[in-house]
Every structure is written in structure tokens, then in C-alpha cells.
Design a protein around this motif. Structure first.
Motif, PDB file in Angstrom:
ATOM      1  N   ASN A  63       0.821  -1.202   0.000  1.00 46.12           N
ATOM      2  CA  ASN A  63       0.000   0.000   0.000  1.00 46.12           C
ATOM      3  C   ASN A  63       0.855   1.252   0.000  1.00 46.12           C
ATOM      4  OD1 ASN A  63      -2.359  -1.459  -0.001  1.00 46.12           O
ATOM      5  ND2 ASN A  63      -2.577  -1.475   2.209  1.00 46.12           N
ATOM      6  N   THR A  64       1.931   1.197   0.812  1.00 45.32           N
ATOM      7  CA  THR A  64       2.837   2.345   0.877  1.00 45.32           C
ATOM      8  C   THR A  64       3.516   2.567  -0.466  1.00 45.32           C
ATOM      9  OG1 THR A  64       3.275   1.922   3.225  1.00 45.32           O
ATOM     10  CG2 THR A  64       4.847   3.325   2.050  1.00 45.32           C
ATOM     11  N   LYS A  65       3.929   1.459  -1.094  1.00 50.34           N
ATOM     12  CA  LYS A  65       4.587   1.550  -2.394  1.00 50.34           C
ATOM     13  C   LYS A  65       3.644   2.129  -3.439  1.00 50.34           C
ATOM     14  CE  LYS A  65       7.003  -1.262  -5.822  1.00 50.34           C
ATOM     15  NZ  LYS A  65       7.436  -2.618  -6.183  1.00 50.34           N
ATOM     16  N   ASN A  66       2.369   1.626  -3.455  1.00 45.80           N
ATOM     17  CA  ASN A  66       1.404   2.134  -4.415  1.00 45.80           C
ATOM     18  C   ASN A  66       1.113   3.604  -4.187  1.00 45.80           C
ATOM     19  OD1 ASN A  66       1.139  -0.345  -5.634  1.00 45.80           O
ATOM     20  ND2 ASN A  66      -0.557  -0.996  -4.359  1.00 45.80           N
ATOM     21  N   SER A  67       1.003   3.952  -2.893  1.00 43.95           N
ATOM     22  CA  SER A  67       0.742   5.352  -2.553  1.00 43.95           C
ATOM     23  C   SER A  67       1.879   6.241  -3.025  1.00 43.95           C
ATOM     24  CB  SER A  67       0.548   5.499  -1.042  1.00 43.95           C
ATOM     25  OG  SER A  67       0.370   6.848  -0.688  1.00 43.95           O
ATOM     26  N   SER A  68       3.132   5.745  -2.839  1.00 46.63           N
ATOM     27  CA  SER A  68       4.300   6.511  -3.259  1.00 46.63           C
ATOM     28  C   SER A  68       4.329   6.669  -4.775  1.00 46.63           C
ATOM     29  CB  SER A  68       5.576   5.803  -2.785  1.00 46.63           C
ATOM     30  OG  SER A  68       6.709   6.484  -3.222  1.00 46.63           O
ATOM     31  N   GLU A  69       3.968   5.591  -5.504  1.00 44.46           N
ATOM     32  CA  GLU A  69       3.955   5.654  -6.963  1.00 44.46           C
ATOM     33  C   GLU A  69       2.896   6.628  -7.453  1.00 44.46           C
ATOM     34  OE1 GLU A  69       3.406   1.660  -8.160  1.00 44.46           O
ATOM     35  OE2 GLU A  69       5.517   1.109  -7.910  1.00 44.46           O
ATOM     36  N   GLU A  70       1.737   6.640  -6.769  1.00 41.11           N
ATOM     37  CA  GLU A  70       0.680   7.553  -7.164  1.00 41.11           C
ATOM     38  C   GLU A  70       1.114   9.001  -6.970  1.00 41.11           C
ATOM     39  OE1 GLU A  70      -2.723   6.456  -4.945  1.00 41.11           O
ATOM     40  OE2 GLU A  70      -3.119   4.629  -6.081  1.00 41.11           O
ATOM     41  N   LYS A  71       1.836   9.238  -5.861  1.00 42.01           N
ATOM     42  CA  LYS A  71       2.296  10.598  -5.585  1.00 42.01           C
ATOM     43  C   LYS A  71       3.330  11.044  -6.610  1.00 42.01           C
ATOM     44  CE  LYS A  71       1.450  10.617  -0.592  1.00 42.01           C
ATOM     45  NZ  LYS A  71       2.064  10.681   0.760  1.00 42.01           N
ATOM     46  N   SER A  72       4.141  10.077  -7.082  1.00 44.42           N
ATOM     47  CA  SER A  72       5.195  10.433  -8.034  1.00 44.42           C
ATOM     48  C   SER A  72       4.635  10.688  -9.431  1.00 44.42           C
ATOM     49  CB  SER A  72       6.239   9.314  -8.099  1.00 44.42           C
ATOM     50  OG  SER A  72       5.673   8.133  -8.644  1.00 44.42           O
ATOM     51  N   ALA A  73       3.386  10.228  -9.703  1.00 36.00           N
ATOM     52  CA  ALA A  73       2.775  10.439 -11.004  1.00 36.00           C
ATOM     53  C   ALA A  73       2.325  11.895 -11.122  1.00 36.00           C
ATOM     54  CB  ALA A  73       1.579   9.505 -11.179  1.00 36.00           C
ATOM     55  N   GLU A  74       2.726  12.545 -12.205  1.00 38.58           N
ATOM     56  CA  GLU A  74       2.380  13.943 -12.406  1.00 38.58           C
ATOM     57  C   GLU A  74       0.882  14.099 -12.704  1.00 38.58           C
ATOM     58  OE1 GLU A  74       4.272  16.279 -11.793  1.00 38.58           O
ATOM     59  OE2 GLU A  74       6.341  15.611 -12.021  1.00 38.58           O
ATOM     60  N   LYS A  75       0.308  15.190 -12.224  1.00 44.73           N
ATOM     61  CA  LYS A  75      -1.121  15.435 -12.439  1.00 44.73           C
ATOM     62  C   LYS A  75      -1.445  15.653 -13.909  1.00 44.73           C
ATOM     63  CE  LYS A  75      -2.107  17.341  -7.858  1.00 44.73           C
ATOM     64  NZ  LYS A  75      -2.609  18.514  -7.091  1.00 44.73           N
ATOM     65  N   PHE A  76      -0.442  16.090 -14.675  1.00 47.83           N
ATOM     66  CA  PHE A  76      -0.714  16.345 -16.093  1.00 47.83           C
ATOM     67  C   PHE A  76      -0.571  15.092 -16.958  1.00 47.83           C
ATOM     68  CE2 PHE A  76       3.703  17.755 -15.238  1.00 47.83           C
ATOM     69  CZ  PHE A  76       4.396  16.851 -16.021  1.00 47.83           C
ATOM     70  N   TYR A  77      -0.236  13.944 -16.336  1.00 51.96           N
ATOM     71  CA  TYR A  77      -0.176  12.703 -17.097  1.00 51.96           C
ATOM     72  C   TYR A  77      -1.588  12.354 -17.598  1.00 51.96           C
ATOM     73  CZ  TYR A  77       4.616  11.445 -15.670  1.00 51.96           C
ATOM     74  OH  TYR A  77       5.972  11.412 -15.491  1.00 51.96           O
ATOM     75  N   GLY A  78      -1.666  11.936 -18.849  1.00 49.39           N
ATOM     76  CA  GLY A  78      -2.950  11.523 -19.401  1.00 49.39           C
ATOM     77  C   GLY A  78      -3.113  11.961 -20.843  1.00 49.39           C
ATOM     78  N   THR A  79      -4.345  11.789 -21.339  1.00 48.33           N
ATOM     79  CA  THR A  79      -4.665  12.181 -22.715  1.00 48.33           C
ATOM     80  C   THR A  79      -5.393  13.523 -22.691  1.00 48.33           C
ATOM     81  OG1 THR A  79      -4.880   9.865 -23.389  1.00 48.33           O
ATOM     82  CG2 THR A  79      -5.901  11.521 -24.807  1.00 48.33           C
ATOM     83  N   TRP A  80      -4.953  14.435 -23.525  1.00 42.31           N
ATOM     84  CA  TRP A  80      -5.516  15.783 -23.582  1.00 42.31           C
ATOM     85  C   TRP A  80      -6.014  16.073 -24.988  1.00 42.31           C
ATOM     86  CZ3 TRP A  80      -5.588  18.828 -19.110  1.00 42.31           C
ATOM     87  CH2 TRP A  80      -4.834  18.329 -18.036  1.00 42.31           C
ATOM     88  N   ILE A  81      -7.014  16.965 -25.076  1.00 44.45           N
ATOM     89  CA  ILE A  81      -7.595  17.335 -26.374  1.00 44.45           C
ATOM     90  C   ILE A  81      -7.470  18.849 -26.574  1.00 44.45           C
ATOM     91  CG2 ILE A  81      -9.708  17.410 -27.746  1.00 44.45           C
ATOM     92  CD1 ILE A  81     -10.648  14.924 -26.257  1.00 44.45           C
ATOM     93  N   ILE A  82      -7.042  19.245 -27.756  1.00 43.80           N
ATOM     94  CA  ILE A  82      -6.973  20.674 -28.078  1.00 43.80           C
ATOM     95  C   ILE A  82      -8.412  21.174 -28.224  1.00 43.80           C
ATOM     96  CG2 ILE A  82      -6.174  22.411 -29.718  1.00 43.80           C
ATOM     97  CD1 ILE A  82      -3.932  20.502 -30.517  1.00 43.80           C
ATOM     98  N   SER A  83      -8.840  22.010 -27.289  1.00 45.83           N
ATOM     99  CA  SER A  83     -10.243  22.432 -27.272  1.00 45.83           C
ATOM    100  C   SER A  83     -10.494  23.849 -27.766  1.00 45.83           C
ATOM    101  CB  SER A  83     -10.798  22.321 -25.844  1.00 45.83           C
ATOM    102  OG  SER A  83     -10.069  23.175 -24.965  1.00 45.83           O
ATOM    103  N   LYS A  84      -9.493  24.735 -27.679  1.00 45.61           N
ATOM    104  CA  LYS A  84      -9.728  26.141 -28.023  1.00 45.61           C
ATOM    105  C   LYS A  84      -8.431  26.854 -28.380  1.00 45.61           C
ATOM    106  CE  LYS A  84     -12.496  28.242 -25.199  1.00 45.61           C
ATOM    107  NZ  LYS A  84     -12.983  29.005 -24.004  1.00 45.61           N
ATOM    108  N   ASP A  85      -8.559  27.788 -29.286  1.00 37.54           N
ATOM    109  CA  ASP A  85      -7.423  28.648 -29.641  1.00 37.54           C
ATOM    110  C   ASP A  85      -7.486  29.903 -28.774  1.00 37.54           C
ATOM    111  OD1 ASP A  85      -5.332  30.001 -30.850  1.00 37.54           O
ATOM    112  OD2 ASP A  85      -6.599  30.738 -32.523  1.00 37.54           O
ATOM    113  N   LEU A  86      -6.431  30.154 -27.998  1.00 38.00           N
ATOM    114  CA  LEU A  86      -6.383  31.303 -27.095  1.00 38.00           C
ATOM    115  C   LEU A  86      -5.476  32.411 -27.628  1.00 38.00           C
ATOM    116  CD1 LEU A  86      -6.002  29.378 -23.695  1.00 38.00           C
ATOM    117  CD2 LEU A  86      -8.114  30.224 -24.748  1.00 38.00           C
ATOM    118  N   THR A  87      -4.919  32.220 -28.799  1.00 39.71           N
ATOM    119  CA  THR A  87      -3.973  33.172 -29.376  1.00 39.71           C
ATOM    120  C   THR A  87      -4.658  34.509 -29.675  1.00 39.71           C
ATOM    121  OG1 THR A  87      -2.942  31.280 -30.476  1.00 39.71           O
ATOM    122  CG2 THR A  87      -2.201  33.456 -31.143  1.00 39.71           C
ATOM    123  N   THR A  88      -4.018  35.591 -29.286  1.00 37.17           N
ATOM    124  CA  THR A  88      -4.562  36.926 -29.588  1.00 37.17           C
ATOM    125  C   THR A  88      -3.877  37.495 -30.828  1.00 37.17           C
ATOM    126  OG1 THR A  88      -2.929  38.145 -28.257  1.00 37.17           O
ATOM    127  CG2 THR A  88      -4.891  37.303 -27.121  1.00 37.17           C
TER     128      THR A  88
END
Length: 213
Positions: free
Chosen positions: A77-102
Motif C-alpha cells: 500500500n505504501t509503495k502504491n501510494s508513493s507511486e501515485e504521488k510520483s505520477a504527475e497530475k498532467f499525465y494523461g490524454t488531452w484534447i486541443i479544445s480552443k485557440d487562445l492566441t490573440t
């Protein structure tokens, strides 16, 4: 008469010896029986003691085994908890939703280029990341075993450098975390800003694109 008395006396003596012998035999028999009973009782007590010790040992072994299992489970449990903490919040699949360029930004992308990549997916993980740079073709490149470098930029410095405000990008606060992604050889790169757990701002080629999970 004298002869009869002698015979009677002899008979009495014989019977007396016989009685004494029987009594001695009975005493020996009783003593042997008592000894056997005592021996049986001692054996029974020894068996009971051995049984108790064996039961106690089994209980101790069971307790030790349960303790080891519990310890291993806690370690997992401690090992899994440590691995979860080490995983970055931005890990995952992202979609380009909007152009913010001015209009203040000078970009290498045309309006048609930006329209064509709206809805496209990007991946950021420990094993790989999607590249993004000066042209659409960079989105086809994958960064293997990416290196993520974080840098906190103040609002004043960012707005002065990029000529775009935090408000334009939907960023609150007085600073933002910028993440630079690159391969070990620095061949492919990608840059984005962390707005919150579900929002990133992708930058490259002078454009700023909102990413959503």
C-alpha cells in the motif's frame, strides 16, 4: 493323640504360609496396578502437555504468518501510494479544445492550420509525450522517455515576455508553472502551462492552445 496334634499343627503352619503368600501376591499385584495407573496418568499428562505446546506453537506460527502478510500488504500500500504521488497530475490524454492566441502574437500557424488541429489528442506520460512546435507536422512526433522540466514564472515576467495576459489564457494567481518536455537528446520538444488539474495551455510557434482532459 499326640501324633494328631502334631499333624494339625503342621497343617496350620502350611495354611498360614499359603495365606501369607497370597496376601503378598495380592499386594504385589495391587502395587503393579497402581504403578501402571500412575504411568498411564503421567503419559496422559505428557501427551496433553505436548499437545498444548504444539497448539501454542501453531498459533504462534499462524500469528507470525498473519503479521508478515499484514506487513507485506502495508508495504505494498505504501509503495502504491508513493507511486501515485510520483505520477504527475498532467499525465494523461488531452484534447486541443480552443485557440487562445490573440492578435498580438506573431505565429507560424495560419488560421486554417489552427482550425485543423482543434480536437486533436496529445498524450503526456512517463513513457512518451506528444511533441509540439513550429508546424503541424511536429504533432506527429512522439517523445520517447520524455524529460519534464518545471519552471515557475511570475505573472509580470510572463506577460511582458509573451505579450499576452493571464486573463487571456484563463490563468488565475500571480504565477504559473511552465513545463518543458524533451527527449534525452533534445530532438523533440513541447511546452505547456499548468492552469489546473483539467486544463493546460499548449504553446509553440507563437500560438496558445487550451487543452482539456
Amino acid at each position: 493323640m499326640k501324633k494328631k496334634r502334631i499333624i494339625s499343627a503342621l497343617l496350620i503352619c502350611v495354611f498360614s504360609f499359603m495365606l501369607l503368600g497370597c496376601e503378598a501376591k495380592d499386594a504385589n499385584t495391587k502395587e503393579n496396578a497402581d504403578n501402571q495407573t500412575e504411568t498411564s496418568n503421567n503419559k496422559a499428562q505428557e501427551n496433553e502437555t505436548t499437545k498444548d505446546e504444539s497448539t501454542k506453537k501453531n498459533d504462534n506460527d499462524k500469528t507470525k504468518s498473519e503479521d508478515i502478510i499484514s506487513k507485506d500488504k502495508n508495504n505494498d500500500n505504501t509503495k502504491n501510494s508513493s507511486e501515485e504521488k510520483s505520477a504527475e497530475k498532467f499525465y494523461g490524454t488531452w484534447i486541443i479544445s480552443k485557440d487562445l492566441t490573440t492578435s498580438k502574437q506573431i505565429t507560424t500557424y495560419s488560421s486554417n492550420d489552427i482550425k485543423s488541429i482543434i480536437g486533436q489528442k496529445l498524450i503526456f506520460s512517463k513513457e512518451k509525450a506528444t511533441a509540439f512546435g513550429e508546424s503541424i507536422d511536429t504533432l506527429k512526433q512522439t517523445i520517447e522517455n520524455p524529460i519534464y522540466k518545471k519552471n515557475v514564472i511570475s505573472k509580470a515576467k510572463f506577460e511582458e515576455e509573451w505579450k499576452i495576459t493571464f486573463k487571456d489564457l484563463g490563468i488565475q494567481g500571480n504565477s504559473v508553472t511552465e513545463v518543458n518536455v524533451s527527449s534525452s537528446k533534445g530532438e523533440n520538444t513541447c511546452d505547456f502551462l499548468i492552469v489546473d488539474d483539467n486544463t493546460l495551455v499548449l504553446s509553440g510557434g507563437g500560438v496558445f492552445l487550451q487543452l482539456k482532459k
